[in-house]
Enzyme design. Structure first.
Site, short mmCIF file in Angstrom:
data_model
loop_
_atom_site.label_atom_id
_atom_site.label_comp_id
_atom_site.label_asym_id
_atom_site.label_seq_id
_atom_site.Cartn_x
_atom_site.Cartn_y
_atom_site.Cartn_z
CE LYS A 49 -1.34 -36.31 23.10
NZ LYS A 49 -0.51 -35.38 22.33
CD GLU A 73 -8.97 -43.00 9.50
OE1 GLU A 73 -8.24 -43.30 8.52
OE2 GLU A 73 -10.18 -43.20 9.54
CB CYS A 101 -2.21 -39.59 6.10
SG CYS A 101 -3.84 -39.04 6.55
CD GLU A 134 2.81 -40.73 5.44
OE1 GLU A 134 3.14 -41.36 6.47
OE2 GLU A 134 1.68 -40.27 5.26
#
Ligand code: ADP
Length: 480
Positions: A173, A248, A282, A384
């Site tokens: 997906k 992750e 990331c 972030e």
């Protein structure tokens, strides 16, 4: 305008046009494609296909699975330009970077084509004279891979290549923003002759597809890259059927520059780690801790280099920073910059964000932005940003830098710069992160383990570690 299709049990399936998902070029805001809005029915069909294909695929000799992966690798290299252009088109990253990602992505396929042949078991000395103990490794079963938009090719091959090497079958997906690269990769899996049902692709509502995957007992493993928020939800959902799960998730990477660093090198590596993919990674350095005595010099050197980073459409020659993915991202970055300045940060470079039109009629761009006098409480220092913002915080001692770096719920990547060998080892060991760059801002490579501590995730991808998550260990006890 092309209507793309889903790939289920070796067939290309269209969805109903009226419910299609629209894909936009983030540099221009133009509508570039439709992909099907697959739902529960299609997801179940994909899981059934993967479940039925599993025994035959798992039973193939390792070298045969390896050869299929080698063929996929060759096709990716042959089609590098085509894949890279598609990626820039739907994701926005500069074409040269997209080409780099194709090699990175193909590197995982190459690595796991080899690793497929090295799924070794063990014989264990038994404590009983008439017993023999074996430990063998077997595929975990049907794998669902849910991937993000920032690396539309590499995040897929980093999951699918080890899964296939291990003997698992897959339901993929991809992110709704970047399904076209995923579809292209599935075309290559098909072209490589990988049997029907071994790899399946569904596009559509993340919520519906996600729920269907998580409720289905036949899916034994979920491998996810994306936000911590969704990762936590998947972890909760996985409890119901005790699925094996790899995550992750987000990061908030510190980058520490000590006074004994080679500053020119630190600047170059900092820029590489921060500005790749417009800061949308990331592992992007998100907080710059610079020792007080060299702060002014470091900021001066950064400012000087930031001028070279041309912002624009990634298809254009010379552009080094493409658009951000969408309006949400753009708004969040602007909010981070605004908050910092309102709380007393100094704008050293950049600061402008611009948009070529309204709503979906133009791309969203952010200039690389350097902020100094950043303090702990500011959003840029806590969250972030996922954009090209460089917040600089000064520190006095090594202990203070380590403490500030570790003061976060995230633990994916950290970077630091020093010319001292003993400091290199000492600091690397104390930082609570899964990936440490010592004088290195470019740590990602197919041979090495990638993954986070704390709320940045569970498990490791890449290298020989990355296949373990797709294997079960079976103890066979034999009495003579
Ligand atoms: P990002 O902030 O990078 O877009 P997300 O976590 O929202 O991160 O998305 C990463 C992937 O997870 C995408 O493929 C997205 O469609 C998918 N996703 C989002 N929400 C869910 C959900 N509730 N269940 C399963 N997958 C989801």
């Amino acid at each position: 305008m092309e209507n793309y299709k889903m790939y289920i049990n070796g067939e290309w399936i269209s969805g109903k046009k009226e419910n299609s998902i629209k894909v936009y070029n983030p540099a221009t805001g133009e509508l570039i494609a439709y992909v099907p809005n697959g739902g529960e029915k299609e997801t179940k069909e994909a899981i059934t296909a993967a479940y039925e294909a599993l025994p035959r695929w798992a039973d193939l000799p390792a070298n045969v699975r390896s050869n299929y992966l080698k063929k996929v690798y060759q096709l990716m290299i042959e089609r590098q330009e085509e894949i890279a252009q598609l990626m820039t088109f739907e994701q926005g990253k500069p074409l040269k970077e997209a080409l780099g990602e194709v090699f990175y992505a193909a590197g995982f396929v190459d690595w796991y084509a080899e690793e497929a042949k090295r799924i070794y078991g063990e014989t264990i000395p038994a404590w009983s004279p008439n017993k023999r103990i074996l430990a063998i490794k077997q595929p975990v079963g049907v794998v669902a891979a849910i991937t993000p938009w920032n690396f539309p090719a590499a995040m897929i091959t980093r999951k699918i290549a080890p899964a296939l090497a291990a003997g698992c079958t897959v339901v993929l997906k991809p992110a709704s923003q970047t399904p076209l690269t995923a579809i292209k990769l599935c075309q290559l899996f098909e072209e490589a002759g990988i049997p029907k049902g071994v790899v399946n692709l569904v596009t559509g509502s993340a919520q519906v597809i996600g729920n269907t995957i998580m409720e289905d007992k036949r899916v034994r493993k979920v491998t996810f890259t994306g936000s911590t928020e969704v990762g936590k939800k998947l972890m909760e959902q996985s409890a119901k059927t005790v699925k094996n799960i790899s995550l992750e998730l987000g990061g908030h990477a510190p980058l520490i520059v000590f006074e004994d660093a080679n500053l020119d090198k630190a600047v170059e590596e900092a820029l590489a780690s921060k500005l790749r993919n417009c800061g949308q990674t990331c592992i992007a350095s998100n907080r710059f801790y610079v020792q007080e005595s060299i702060k002014e010099e470091f900021i001066g050197k950064l400012k000087n280099r930031l001028k070279d980073f041309i912002v624009g459409d990634g298809m254009k020659e010379g552009v080094l920073i493409g658009p951000v993915i969408d309006k949400n991202s753009y708004d969040k970055i602007q909010q981070h910059i605004k908050d910092a300045i309102e709380q007393g940060a100094k704008l050293e470079f950049g600061g402008k964000s611009y948009h070529n039109g309204i709503s979906q009629q133009g791309g969203y761009f952010v200039e690389p932005t350097l902020l100094s006098n950043v303090r702990k409480g500011m959003t840029v220092a806590k969250e972030e940003t996922f954009g090209p913002v460089l917040p600089v915080i000064s520190f006095k001692t090594e202990e203070e830098a380590i403490e500030m770096a570790n003061d976060t719920d995230y633990g994916l990547a950290a970077y630091f710069f020093t010319e001292s060998l003993s400091r290199s080892i000492r600091v690397a060991e104390k930082l609570e992160f899964g990936i440490i760059g010592v004088n290195d801002g470019r740590t990602s490579t197919p041979q090495a383990p990638f993954g986070g501590y704390k709320e940045s995730g569970i498990g490791r991808e890449g290298g020989h570690f990355g296949i373990e998550g797709f294997l079960e260990i079976k103890h066979i006890s034999i009495e003579l």
